[in-house]
Design a protein around this motif. Structure first.
Motif, PDB file in Angstrom:
ATOM      1  N   THR A   2      13.706  13.201  -4.818  1.00  0.00           N
ATOM      2  CA  THR A   2      14.014  14.474  -4.170  1.00  0.00           C
ATOM      3  C   THR A   2      13.671  14.409  -2.689  1.00  0.00           C
ATOM      4  OG1 THR A   2      13.660  16.878  -4.270  1.00  0.00           O
ATOM      5  CG2 THR A   2      11.736  15.472  -4.620  1.00  0.00           C
ATOM      6  N   THR A   3      14.295  15.313  -1.915  1.00  0.00           N
ATOM      7  CA  THR A   3      13.932  15.505  -0.508  1.00  0.00           C
ATOM      8  C   THR A   3      13.490  16.952  -0.285  1.00  0.00           C
ATOM      9  OG1 THR A   3      16.242  16.022   0.073  1.00  0.00           O
ATOM     10  CG2 THR A   3      15.521  13.714   0.288  1.00  0.00           C
ATOM     11  N   HIS A   4      13.321  17.699  -1.366  1.00  0.00           N
ATOM     12  CA  HIS A   4      12.991  19.125  -1.320  1.00  0.00           C
ATOM     13  C   HIS A   4      11.500  19.285  -1.575  1.00  0.00           C
ATOM     14  CE1 HIS A   4      13.686  23.372  -1.486  1.00  0.00           C
ATOM     15  NE2 HIS A   4      13.360  23.488  -2.760  1.00  0.00           N
ATOM     16  N   PHE A   5      10.788  19.960  -0.657  1.00  0.00           N
ATOM     17  CA  PHE A   5       9.329  20.014  -0.715  1.00  0.00           C
ATOM     18  C   PHE A   5       8.778  20.598  -2.013  1.00  0.00           C
ATOM     19  CE2 PHE A   5       5.229  22.072   0.393  1.00  0.00           C
ATOM     20  CZ  PHE A   5       4.503  20.930   0.679  1.00  0.00           C
ATOM     21  N   PRO A   6       9.190  21.787  -2.454  1.00  0.00           N
ATOM     22  CA  PRO A   6       8.630  22.308  -3.710  1.00  0.00           C
ATOM     23  C   PRO A   6       8.883  21.388  -4.898  1.00  0.00           C
ATOM     24  CG  PRO A   6       9.725  24.054  -2.501  1.00  0.00           C
ATOM     25  CD  PRO A   6      10.085  22.769  -1.816  1.00  0.00           C
ATOM     26  N   ASP A   7      10.073  20.767  -4.945  1.00  0.00           N
ATOM     27  CA  ASP A   7      10.372  19.850  -6.046  1.00  0.00           C
ATOM     28  C   ASP A   7       9.471  18.623  -6.003  1.00  0.00           C
ATOM     29  OD1 ASP A   7      12.336  21.548  -6.904  1.00  0.00           O
ATOM     30  OD2 ASP A   7      14.003  20.395  -6.078  1.00  0.00           O
ATOM     31  N   ALA A   8       9.197  18.122  -4.798  1.00  0.00           N
ATOM     32  CA  ALA A   8       8.318  16.961  -4.653  1.00  0.00           C
ATOM     33  C   ALA A   8       6.892  17.302  -5.070  1.00  0.00           C
ATOM     34  CB  ALA A   8       8.351  16.444  -3.220  1.00  0.00           C
ATOM     35  N   CYS A   9       6.429  18.481  -4.692  1.00  0.00           N
ATOM     36  CA  CYS A   9       5.073  18.906  -5.074  1.00  0.00           C
ATOM     37  C   CYS A   9       4.958  19.038  -6.582  1.00  0.00           C
ATOM     38  CB  CYS A   9       4.737  20.242  -4.413  1.00  0.00           C
ATOM     39  SG  CYS A   9       4.539  20.158  -2.616  1.00  0.00           S
ATOM     40  N   ARG A  10       5.963  19.629  -7.200  1.00  0.00           N
ATOM     41  CA  ARG A  10       5.962  19.769  -8.657  1.00  0.00           C
ATOM     42  C   ARG A  10       6.039  18.404  -9.324  1.00  0.00           C
ATOM     43  NH1 ARG A  10      10.324  22.215  -8.896  1.00  0.00           N
ATOM     44  NH2 ARG A  10       9.481  24.269  -8.386  1.00  0.00           N
ATOM     45  N   ALA A  11       6.802  17.503  -8.742  1.00  0.00           N
ATOM     46  CA  ALA A  11       6.942  16.160  -9.309  1.00  0.00           C
ATOM     47  C   ALA A  11       5.627  15.388  -9.252  1.00  0.00           C
ATOM     48  CB  ALA A  11       8.036  15.387  -8.579  1.00  0.00           C
ATOM     49  N   LEU A  12       4.828  15.617  -8.207  1.00  0.00           N
ATOM     50  CA  LEU A  12       3.526  14.946  -8.128  1.00  0.00           C
ATOM     51  C   LEU A  12       2.626  15.414  -9.263  1.00  0.00           C
ATOM     52  CD1 LEU A  12       1.692  12.998  -6.567  1.00  0.00           C
ATOM     53  CD2 LEU A  12       0.874  14.963  -5.247  1.00  0.00           C
ATOM     54  N   ALA A  49      -6.089  13.037 -11.601  1.00  0.00           N
ATOM     55  CA  ALA A  49      -6.044  13.422 -10.198  1.00  0.00           C
ATOM     56  C   ALA A  49      -4.969  12.644  -9.456  1.00  0.00           C
ATOM     57  CB  ALA A  49      -7.398  13.163  -9.528  1.00  0.00           C
ATOM     58  N   PHE A  50      -4.549  13.211  -8.325  1.00  0.00           N
ATOM     59  CA  PHE A  50      -3.932  12.428  -7.261  1.00  0.00           C
ATOM     60  C   PHE A  50      -4.947  12.406  -6.146  1.00  0.00           C
ATOM     61  CE2 PHE A  50      -1.922  12.252  -3.098  1.00  0.00           C
ATOM     62  CZ  PHE A  50      -1.254  11.041  -3.202  1.00  0.00           C
ATOM     63  N   ASP A  51      -5.265  11.210  -5.644  1.00  0.00           N
ATOM     64  CA  ASP A  51      -6.337  11.096  -4.670  1.00  0.00           C
ATOM     65  C   ASP A  51      -6.010  10.013  -3.652  1.00  0.00           C
ATOM     66  OD1 ASP A  51      -8.715  11.778  -3.481  1.00  0.00           O
ATOM     67  OD2 ASP A  51      -9.986  11.198  -5.172  1.00  0.00           O
ATOM     68  N   LEU A  52      -6.708  10.069  -2.524  1.00  0.00           N
ATOM     69  CA  LEU A  52      -6.557   9.077  -1.470  1.00  0.00           C
ATOM     70  C   LEU A  52      -7.552   7.948  -1.677  1.00  0.00           C
ATOM     71  CD1 LEU A  52      -6.128  11.363   1.688  1.00  0.00           C
ATOM     72  CD2 LEU A  52      -4.355  10.287   0.289  1.00  0.00           C
ATOM     73  N   VAL A  53      -7.079   6.730  -1.485  1.00  0.00           N
ATOM     74  CA  VAL A  53      -7.906   5.533  -1.681  1.00  0.00           C
ATOM     75  C   VAL A  53      -7.721   4.619  -0.473  1.00  0.00           C
ATOM     76  CG1 VAL A  53      -8.290   3.493  -3.120  1.00  0.00           C
ATOM     77  CG2 VAL A  53      -7.776   5.700  -4.196  1.00  0.00           C
ATOM     78  N   LEU A  54      -8.807   4.112   0.047  1.00  0.00           N
ATOM     79  CA  LEU A  54      -8.789   3.249   1.228  1.00  0.00           C
ATOM     80  C   LEU A  54      -8.356   1.838   0.845  1.00  0.00           C
ATOM     81  CD1 LEU A  54      -9.585   3.177   4.285  1.00  0.00           C
ATOM     82  CD2 LEU A  54     -11.842   2.388   3.538  1.00  0.00           C
ATOM     83  N   ALA A  55      -7.495   1.254   1.665  1.00  0.00           N
ATOM     84  CA  ALA A  55      -7.099  -0.141   1.446  1.00  0.00           C
ATOM     85  C   ALA A  55      -8.265  -1.069   1.744  1.00  0.00           C
ATOM     86  CB  ALA A  55      -5.908  -0.488   2.334  1.00  0.00           C
ATOM     87  N   ASP A  56      -8.201  -2.269   1.207  1.00  0.00           N
ATOM     88  CA  ASP A  56      -9.238  -3.275   1.472  1.00  0.00           C
ATOM     89  C   ASP A  56      -9.039  -3.883   2.863  1.00  0.00           C
ATOM     90  OD1 ASP A  56     -10.388  -2.987  -1.082  1.00  0.00           O
ATOM     91  OD2 ASP A  56      -8.869  -4.320  -1.942  1.00  0.00           O
ATOM     92  N   SER A  82       1.879   5.086  -3.638  1.00  0.00           N
ATOM     93  CA  SER A  82       2.003   5.346  -2.199  1.00  0.00           C
ATOM     94  C   SER A  82       3.442   5.287  -1.698  1.00  0.00           C
ATOM     95  CB  SER A  82       1.164   4.331  -1.414  1.00  0.00           C
ATOM     96  OG  SER A  82      -0.169   4.334  -1.841  1.00  0.00           O
ATOM     97  N   GLN A  83       4.239   4.365  -2.235  1.00  0.00           N
ATOM     98  CA  GLN A  83       5.595   4.184  -1.723  1.00  0.00           C
ATOM     99  C   GLN A  83       6.475   5.413  -1.929  1.00  0.00           C
ATOM    100  OE1 GLN A  83       8.127   1.412  -3.839  1.00  0.00           O
ATOM    101  NE2 GLN A  83       6.893   1.588  -5.713  1.00  0.00           N
ATOM    102  N   HIS A  84       6.085   6.296  -2.845  1.00  0.00           N
ATOM    103  CA  HIS A  84       6.859   7.506  -3.105  1.00  0.00           C
ATOM    104  C   HIS A  84       6.156   8.761  -2.597  1.00  0.00           C
ATOM    105  CE1 HIS A  84       9.635   5.123  -5.365  1.00  0.00           C
ATOM    106  NE2 HIS A  84       8.752   4.816  -6.292  1.00  0.00           N
ATOM    107  N   VAL A  85       5.146   8.578  -1.737  1.00  0.00           N
ATOM    108  CA  VAL A  85       4.384   9.734  -1.250  1.00  0.00           C
ATOM    109  C   VAL A  85       4.458   9.860   0.266  1.00  0.00           C
ATOM    110  CG1 VAL A  85       2.111  10.830  -1.128  1.00  0.00           C
ATOM    111  CG2 VAL A  85       2.817   9.677  -3.229  1.00  0.00           C
ATOM    112  N   PHE A  86       3.810   8.949   0.998  1.00  0.00           N
ATOM    113  CA  PHE A  86       3.612   9.140   2.436  1.00  0.00           C
ATOM    114  C   PHE A  86       4.917   9.083   3.228  1.00  0.00           C
ATOM    115  CE2 PHE A  86      -0.540   6.976   1.220  1.00  0.00           C
ATOM    116  CZ  PHE A  86      -1.186   8.178   0.998  1.00  0.00           C
ATOM    117  N   GLY A  87       5.759   8.117   2.931  1.00  0.00           N
ATOM    118  CA  GLY A  87       7.011   7.997   3.674  1.00  0.00           C
ATOM    119  C   GLY A  87       7.918   9.195   3.466  1.00  0.00           C
ATOM    120  N   GLY A  88       8.028   9.651   2.219  1.00  0.00           N
ATOM    121  CA  GLY A  88       8.859  10.816   1.925  1.00  0.00           C
ATOM    122  C   GLY A  88       8.351  12.071   2.590  1.00  0.00           C
ATOM    123  N   LEU A  89       7.027  12.250   2.597  1.00  0.00           N
ATOM    124  CA  LEU A  89       6.449  13.424   3.238  1.00  0.00           C
ATOM    125  C   LEU A  89       6.646  13.379   4.752  1.00  0.00           C
ATOM    126  CD1 LEU A  89       4.855  16.027   3.169  1.00  0.00           C
ATOM    127  CD2 LEU A  89       2.747  14.678   3.085  1.00  0.00           C
TER     128      LEU A  89
END
Length: 343
Positions: free
Chosen positions: A43-53, A231-238, A288-295
């Motif tokens: 999706t490219t629609h914000f509410p749909d993306a939030c619901r999909a997460l 959860a959906f959470d942020l994780v630091l790369a090594d 990550s590949q379906h989160v940050f770039g799309g947002l």
């Protein structure tokens, strides 16, 4: 004084026929108030993306598979926001799909009919979530969430047959909970010990904000509620550089998130084990590949769309740059985290 009035009149005349009346055409109140990073694979629609997460987290936890129809599912949702995920969760229904609904689900990207979007489920079946408690730190969000839930659960507009409570409190500090919230938590804890009940702590794109850390809440959920964690959470790369770490510290300051919460995958695993979860019951999926770039792409489009009408999008311009940086460099990762409580 006369010159000021003339300038004011001239300015008003010019703006009278501009585009700033766009604000009068925006639908209020908005139909949705979602606020998370979203899952943008389909999706490219914000509410749909939030619901999909949210659905992605629920699917990873196997909640949408509805494997045990007799089991009572209870959810403590920390950082519930303005009620969208509260409404979504309490609208989940048990039941099977019709053939047409199954085809729709497959077209929507679900691999199995049991993973289908909750909106496609039979509305004649019972609620999947039997008890729901939502907590948010923001009084305005709590008030809005309560009013929206009450409206949907009115007799003439009944949404579900589950118990739903929303509170304004500091979810990061369970020892501070009192009053009606404490009573609801005690009821949740009492029912969590039965084999017919499954209790879950849900933290959707929020727990990295918790001060001083995630640990007090995770320990409370594991030991006091016998609750699994999703959860959906942020994780630091090594192996990030000192300069990247410095920039992240600045970003965390703007986000209002303790930098100590930004930890690597291995550190996150150890944190969950310290909280009381067994290592073999912990699952972490990098999405990550379906989160940050799309947002980042969505925010870029929204800024461009708003500019001709004079709508201010200042903080979202900066946010777009941050998410684009994360998408390009990979120094920050977005994970679905599930830790199942052994019974």
């Amino acid at each position: 004084m006369l010159g000021f009035i003339q300038r004011l009149f001239k300015k008003s005349r010019v703006e009278l026929y501009g585009l700033d009346h766009a604000v009068l055409n925006i639908q209020l109140p908005p139909q949705t108030m979602w606020m998370n990073m979203g899952y943008w694979e389909s999706t490219t629609h914000f509410p749909d993306a939030c619901r999909a997460l949210l659905d992605r987290v629920l699917s990873t936890a196997d909640i949408l598979k509805d494997q045990d129809r007799n089991q009572s599912i209870r959810v403590l949702d920390v950082g519930c926001g303005c009620g969208d995920q509260s409404l979504h969760l309490t609208s989940l229904r048990r039941g099977v799909l019709t053939q047409n609904q199954s085809e729709t689900a497959e077209a929507s990207g679900f691999q199995d009919s049991s993973d289908a979007a909750p909106s496609l489920r039979s509305q004649k079946s019972s609620s999947l979530i039997n008890s729901y408690i939502g907590i948010t730190l923001e009084p305005s969000q709590a008030a809005l969430a309560k009013s929206r839930v009450q409206e949907k659960r009115a007799p003439e507009n009944a949404l579900a047959d589950s118990s739903v409570d929303i509170f304004c409190a500091d979810a990061a500090n369970p020892s501070s909970w009192s009053g009606d919230l404490q009573n609801s938590i005690e009821k949740l804890a009492a029912s969590s010990t039965t084999p017919e009940s499954a209790t879950w702590l849900l933290a959707l794109d929020t727990i990295y904000h918790f001060r001083p850390s995630r640990l007090p809440l995770l320990q409370f959920a594991c030991h006091n509620l016998n609750a699994s964690y999703m959860a959906f959470d942020l994780v630091l790369a090594d192996n990030i550089s000192w300069f990247q770490r410095f920039i992240l510290q600045i970003i965390c300051w703007f986000l209002g998130a303790p930098f100590g919460n930004i930890i690597t995958k291995d550190e996150y695993m150890r944190l969950l084990v310290r909280a009381g979860y067994e290592p073999e019951q912990i699952e972490m999926q990098d999405i990550s590949q379906h989160v940050f770039g799309g947002l980042a792409a969505f925010l870029g489009r929204r800024v461009q769309e708003a500019t001709p009408f004079g709508l201010k999008m200042g903080k979202y311009r900066g946010a777009r740059k941050v998410f684009d940086w994360w998408a390009r460099t990979g120094i920050m990762r977005g994970y679905v985290v599930v830790a199942r409580k052994s019974r």
